[in-house]
Design an enzyme around this catalytic site. Structure first.
Site, mmCIF file in Angstrom:
data_model
loop_
_atom_site.group_PDB
_atom_site.id
_atom_site.type_symbol
_atom_site.label_atom_id
_atom_site.label_comp_id
_atom_site.label_asym_id
_atom_site.label_seq_id
_atom_site.Cartn_x
_atom_site.Cartn_y
_atom_site.Cartn_z
ATOM 1 N N LYS A 166 0.272 -0.907 -0.404
ATOM 2 C CA LYS A 166 0.239 -0.027 0.384
ATOM 3 C C LYS A 166 0.418 1.064 0.136
ATOM 4 O O LYS A 166 0.797 2.503 -0.499
ATOM 5 C CB LYS A 166 -0.951 0.082 1.404
ATOM 6 C CG LYS A 166 -1.943 1.263 1.450
ATOM 7 C CD LYS A 166 -2.796 1.488 0.220
ATOM 8 C CE LYS A 166 -3.799 2.837 0.324
ATOM 9 N NZ LYS A 166 -5.266 3.211 -0.453
ATOM 10 N N LYS A 234 0.061 11.907 5.910
ATOM 11 C CA LYS A 234 0.245 10.798 6.308
ATOM 12 C C LYS A 234 0.541 9.305 5.904
ATOM 13 O O LYS A 234 2.259 9.012 6.446
ATOM 14 C CB LYS A 234 -0.784 10.229 6.727
ATOM 15 C CG LYS A 234 -1.188 8.582 8.080
ATOM 16 C CD LYS A 234 -2.185 7.485 8.337
ATOM 17 C CE LYS A 234 -2.902 7.749 7.100
ATOM 18 N NZ LYS A 234 -3.282 6.672 6.812
HETATM 19 P P1 NAD Z 1 -12.663 8.901 7.160
HETATM 20 O O1 NAD Z 1 -11.852 9.971 8.408
HETATM 21 O O2 NAD Z 1 -13.412 8.912 6.667
HETATM 22 O O3 NAD Z 1 -13.271 7.417 8.303
HETATM 23 C C1 NAD Z 1 -12.558 6.986 9.829
HETATM 24 C C2 NAD Z 1 -13.828 7.190 10.693
HETATM 25 O O4 NAD Z 1 -13.446 6.283 11.270
HETATM 26 C C3 NAD Z 1 -14.203 8.324 11.146
HETATM 27 O O5 NAD Z 1 -15.998 8.415 10.592
HETATM 28 C C4 NAD Z 1 -13.819 8.244 12.538
HETATM 29 O O6 NAD Z 1 -15.255 9.018 13.071
HETATM 30 C C5 NAD Z 1 -13.948 7.160 12.745
HETATM 31 N N1 NAD Z 1 -13.101 6.550 13.445
HETATM 32 C C6 NAD Z 1 -11.677 7.486 14.043
HETATM 33 N N2 NAD Z 1 -10.991 6.980 15.523
HETATM 34 C C7 NAD Z 1 -12.553 5.677 15.766
HETATM 35 C C8 NAD Z 1 -12.423 5.695 17.244
HETATM 36 N N3 NAD Z 1 -11.296 5.819 17.923
HETATM 37 N N4 NAD Z 1 -13.515 5.251 17.102
HETATM 38 C C9 NAD Z 1 -14.693 4.775 16.222
HETATM 39 N N5 NAD Z 1 -14.263 4.992 15.243
HETATM 40 C C10 NAD Z 1 -13.146 5.884 14.810
HETATM 41 O O7 NAD Z 1 -11.233 8.210 6.391
HETATM 42 P P2 NAD Z 1 -11.485 6.914 5.440
HETATM 43 O O8 NAD Z 1 -11.334 8.307 4.664
HETATM 44 O O9 NAD Z 1 -12.392 6.554 5.307
HETATM 45 O O10 NAD Z 1 -9.972 6.435 5.270
HETATM 46 C C11 NAD Z 1 -9.808 5.588 6.426
HETATM 47 C C12 NAD Z 1 -8.635 4.569 6.232
HETATM 48 O O11 NAD Z 1 -8.582 3.725 4.656
HETATM 49 C C13 NAD Z 1 -7.178 5.587 6.478
HETATM 50 O O12 NAD Z 1 -6.049 4.542 6.658
HETATM 51 C C14 NAD Z 1 -7.132 6.110 4.794
HETATM 52 O O13 NAD Z 1 -5.568 6.324 4.236
HETATM 53 C C15 NAD Z 1 -8.015 4.398 4.546
HETATM 54 N N6 NAD Z 1 -7.417 4.549 2.623
HETATM 55 C C16 NAD Z 1 -8.840 6.276 2.496
HETATM 56 C C17 NAD Z 1 -9.184 6.386 0.596
HETATM 57 C C18 NAD Z 1 -10.370 7.360 0.350
HETATM 58 O O14 NAD Z 1 -9.981 7.434 -0.617
HETATM 59 N N7 NAD Z 1 -10.959 8.066 1.260
HETATM 60 C C19 NAD Z 1 -8.612 5.170 0.103
HETATM 61 C C20 NAD Z 1 -7.890 4.136 0.641
HETATM 62 C C21 NAD Z 1 -7.439 3.942 2.192
#
Ligand code: NAD
Length: 287
Positions: A166, A234
């Site tokens: 990744k 990050k």
């Molecule tokens: P996001 O911030 O939309 O979602 C993360 C969720 O986790 C949020 O809703 C937040 O409230 C929740 N959260 C955080 N801490 C928490 C806790 N202690 N308990 C419960 N809930 C908690 O982020 P995202 O875009 O969905 O990304 C999530 C992961 O996937 C990241 O590591 C990101 O790098 C990766 N990612 C994102 C994408 C993208 O296009 N958005 C693509 C591939 C990978």
């Protein structure tokens, strides 16, 4: 039917959990703050009001959280997954985190690191690319679940390997966005019709998914995430640390990491990573 506890119903986790419900799994979802849990309940899932409630009866727990400290606290914390899930539970962490954190977690619980690529649209369509690290038998056991959210699902090696792959993915994506951003600002400065240019560039060797999926919004200065700058910042930190650990030079990666850091420091961490175009335009005195 497999009982799944799903923690982190954000941009990616929300649609992934909804697709698991559609595929017939019994999914209990938890997110900090009630609104995302309510949205998941509307999509047919069961809502929980704590990590413990989400994982108590789970055979599989999936986490989709922002960063390494979030996964460490949700999985290993006093009130976390390990404290509440049944013996023998399989953890599938789909977050993008540091490989050594995935390895440390795999030392404590049956776990796969299964970060994803494909963005919000891939999560909605259930066509994510999923790079999986961990034991081969656990990968086999998770096939039906991973295939319900992913189109390309590949076992890439032992625990932590999914995160390493990744990191390479994020290096390629950031570098490509930066080159597309520079090309678009360059075309604009020459007064060329960018829509026509994007069409013809897409058909040649320069064609790539960033051009297909992001360039039009970048030209329109639409930077609603999608994938946030702060998350890509990050991820480029993960890339730089892992490259240093392996003794590998990533000169272009270092430059794009600096540009992403600058964009984040300017207060644009909440924008889509296509906002690298904004920085290029600023550096060119055009914004
Ligand atoms: P996001 O911030 O939309 O979602 C993360 C969720 O986790 C949020 O809703 C937040 O409230 C929740 N959260 C955080 N801490 C928490 C806790 N202690 N308990 C419960 N809930 C908690 O982020 P995202 O875009 O969905 O990304 C999530 C992961 O996937 C990241 O590591 C990101 O790098 C990766 N990612 C994102 C994408 C993208 O296009 N958005 C693509 C591939 C990978």
């Amino acid at each position: 039917m497999t009982r799944i506890g799903f923690i982190g119903l954000g941009i990616m986790g929300g649609p992934m959990a909804a697709n698991l419900v559609k595929a017939g799994f019994e999914v209990t979802g938890y997110n900090r703050g009630r609104s995302k849990v309510d949205k998941f309940v509307e999509a047919g899932g069961r809502g929980a009001s704590s990590v413990g409630e989400a994982v108590r009866d789970a055979e599989v727990v999936i986490t989709m959280l922002p960063d390494s400290p979030d996964v460490e606290s949700v999985v290993l914390g006093d009130d976390g997954v390990l404290a509440h899930a049944p013996e023998g539970v399989l953890l599938i962490d789909c977050s993008t985190i540091r490989p050594e954190v995935s390895r440390a977690i795999a030392g404590r619980v049956r776990a796969l690191d299964a970060p994803v690529s494909g963005g919000e649209q891939g999560a909605i369509d259930g066509t994510l690319s999923i790079m999986v690290g961990g034991a081969a038998e656990d990968f086999q056991a998770a096939q039906n679940i991973l295939r319900a959210v992913g189109g390309t699902v590949v076992h890439v090696g032992a625990a932590g390997s999914g995160q390493t792959v990744k990191a390479a993915n994020q290096l390629i994506v950031a570098g490509t966005i930066e080159l597309v951003a520079e090309s678009l600002v360059f075309l604009e400065a020459h007064g060329v019709d960018t829509e026509a240019a994007i069409e013809v560039l897409s058909g040649g060797l320069a064609g790539n998914r960033i051009l297909d999926r992001k360039a039009a919004a970048m030209v329109r200065r639409e930077f609603t995430p999608g994938f946030r700058v702060e998350l890509h910042h990050k991820d480029l930190g993960i890339v730089q640390a892992a490259a240093r650990e392996a003794g590998v030079a990533t000169p272009l990666g270092a430059v794009v990491a600096q540009l992403m850091a600058a964009l984040n420091a300017q207060g644009d961490g909440g924008l889509d990573h296509g906002a690298l175009l904004k920085l290029v335009a600023q550096l060119s005195g055009r914004e």
